[in-house]
Every structure is written in C-alpha cells, then in structure tokens.
Scaffold this motif. Sequence first.
Motif, short mmCIF file in Angstrom:
data_model
loop_
_atom_site.label_atom_id
_atom_site.label_comp_id
_atom_site.label_asym_id
_atom_site.label_seq_id
_atom_site.Cartn_x
_atom_site.Cartn_y
_atom_site.Cartn_z
N CYS A 85 0.83 -1.19 0.00
CA CYS A 85 0.00 0.00 0.00
C CYS A 85 0.87 1.25 0.00
O CYS A 85 2.07 1.21 0.32
N SER A 86 0.27 2.38 -0.34
CA SER A 86 1.04 3.61 -0.54
C SER A 86 1.73 4.10 0.72
O SER A 86 2.84 4.63 0.67
N SER A 114 -0.31 12.17 4.63
CA SER A 114 -0.17 10.73 4.76
C SER A 114 0.89 10.37 5.78
O SER A 114 0.69 9.52 6.66
N PRO A 120 -2.91 5.97 4.25
CA PRO A 120 -2.77 6.14 2.80
C PRO A 120 -3.60 7.31 2.29
O PRO A 120 -4.77 7.44 2.64
N GLY A 122 -4.40 9.56 -1.42
CA GLY A 122 -4.24 9.56 -2.87
C GLY A 122 -5.08 10.65 -3.50
O GLY A 122 -5.87 11.31 -2.83
N TYR A 162 -10.12 0.95 -7.68
CA TYR A 162 -10.97 2.08 -8.05
C TYR A 162 -11.06 2.01 -9.58
O TYR A 162 -10.05 1.85 -10.26
N CYS A 170 -7.04 3.17 -9.92
CA CYS A 170 -5.97 2.84 -8.98
C CYS A 170 -6.04 1.35 -8.71
O CYS A 170 -7.10 0.83 -8.36
N TRP A 173 -6.25 -1.54 -4.55
CA TRP A 173 -6.83 -0.59 -3.61
C TRP A 173 -6.07 0.73 -3.64
O TRP A 173 -6.53 1.71 -4.23
N ASN A 174 -4.90 0.79 -3.05
CA ASN A 174 -4.16 2.06 -2.99
C ASN A 174 -2.68 1.88 -3.29
O ASN A 174 -1.83 2.60 -2.77
N ASP A 177 -1.54 4.71 -8.74
CA ASP A 177 -2.48 5.39 -9.63
C ASP A 177 -2.11 5.17 -11.08
O ASP A 177 -0.97 4.80 -11.41
N GLU A 195 -7.68 6.64 3.48
CA GLU A 195 -8.30 5.36 3.79
C GLU A 195 -7.79 4.80 5.12
O GLU A 195 -6.63 4.98 5.47
#
Length: 237
Positions: A85-86, A114, A120, A122, A162, A170, A173-174, A177, A195
């Motif tokens: 994740c980001s 963040s 996360p 975005g 997304y 995306c 999930w995260n 992008d 999120e």
Amino acid sequence: MTKFIIKDDFWELFPEAEIAVIIVKGIQNTEAHVSAVRQEINELLKQSSKEATKFLTADVFSQNKVISVWREAYQQFKTKKGVRCSIEALLKRIEKGTGISPINPLVDIYNAVSLTYGLPCGGEDMDTFKGDLLLTKAAGGEPFLALGDEEYDNALPGEIIYKDDDGAVCRCWNWRDGQRTMLTENTVNAFLIIESVDPDKSDDLESAALLLAELTKYLGGSAKIAHMNIVDRELTL
C-alpha cells in the motif's frame, strides 16, 4: 451527476473500513501559482517525514502497526505479486533515509498528510473520470497504465480497485495510480481520498481530512469533506 460508489463486494471484505473524501474544486496546481509558498510546502513535506518516524518503532519493519494492518488487508484480495500500500511505500523511504521528493504541489501536500497520520492518501483529476467512480472488486482485465510505466498492466479478477467506465483508476486498492487520471499542473478539480482499515485510527482519519482540506488553501479553490463507511457508501461528486 457523477458519483463515487463503494460497492457491496468491498464491504463484504472490509466492513470496518472508513474512507474520507476531500473534493477540491477550482485549484491551480502549478509551480507558478505556489512560487511564493513553495518553500512552505517543501518544509511541510520535510517535517512530516521526520514526524513519520514515530510509526517505525518495531525492530522488524513489517511489524509496525500502520504497516501490518495493511499487509493483512492486502491478504484479503487478489493482488499483483509483491505490491504494497502507498503508506508502506512512503514509510519505507523514511526508514531507508532516502526522503520524499517533491512531485507537484497537491501530491506533495497529500503525501505530507499521509506521513503525518500514517494513513494512505491519494488523489485523482476528477475531470478525467468517465462515468461513476467505483471502489469494488475487479472483473479482471480493466485497462491500467501505471504511473511511470510504458505498457499496460491490467487488473486481476478479484482485485480491489478504483475504476470508472474506461478502466482501472488505482490498482490493488491504494498501490498505484494510473496515468489517465493522475494529478497534473492542469488539474482544476481533484478527488482526494484517505483510507483506514484500523478502527483505532478513526480520530486520525478525521484530523487528516481536516488538515488536507485546509492545506489545499495553497492552491486556491474550495474543499468539501465527506466521510464514508458501510452505512454511507455513495457520494455525488
């Protein structure tokens, strides 16, 4: 009217998830516009990077809670091998001491938020969406050209993404992008998202959304916050 809809198949996996959406309209995301305050934004990113070390207290990187909760979340759905994740990607750079480089004003602002809250964040250019934006399981094959890539790497069946009518926005999930909807200097209306899968971070999520909305003052325009959960799962953009 375009909507953001979080589908049932997402909530079946993550019934306790909470998502804050910040809709920012009428901004100027250019270096020329922020030239007078560029140093402030850089300092914000620098200070948040220092503050983020508070999330790295475990001897083993993956055992820090802000990372482990997302590792566990990613085990609940199909992902591209090895992706994270980001927030983990940002914190890995903090751990290594490589720092977070400026990208563009709005991305720098949400990266700072963040890092400050260990969540996360975005953002997408809202004017690039085709139809409604969905957070859902992928059917598989949704077109996706990731930032920095030259070849398409489309979504996997069962992956949380997304997406809109033209494909994935995306992936995982995260994780990353896509180029089609990314924030650029031409972005005027932005969809920003924060999120959480950790119920203990509900207050942090609320504070992060308020801070992100406030910091968009650097870019002008207006900001509106919406909090989404298993009860409130649809938003008109």
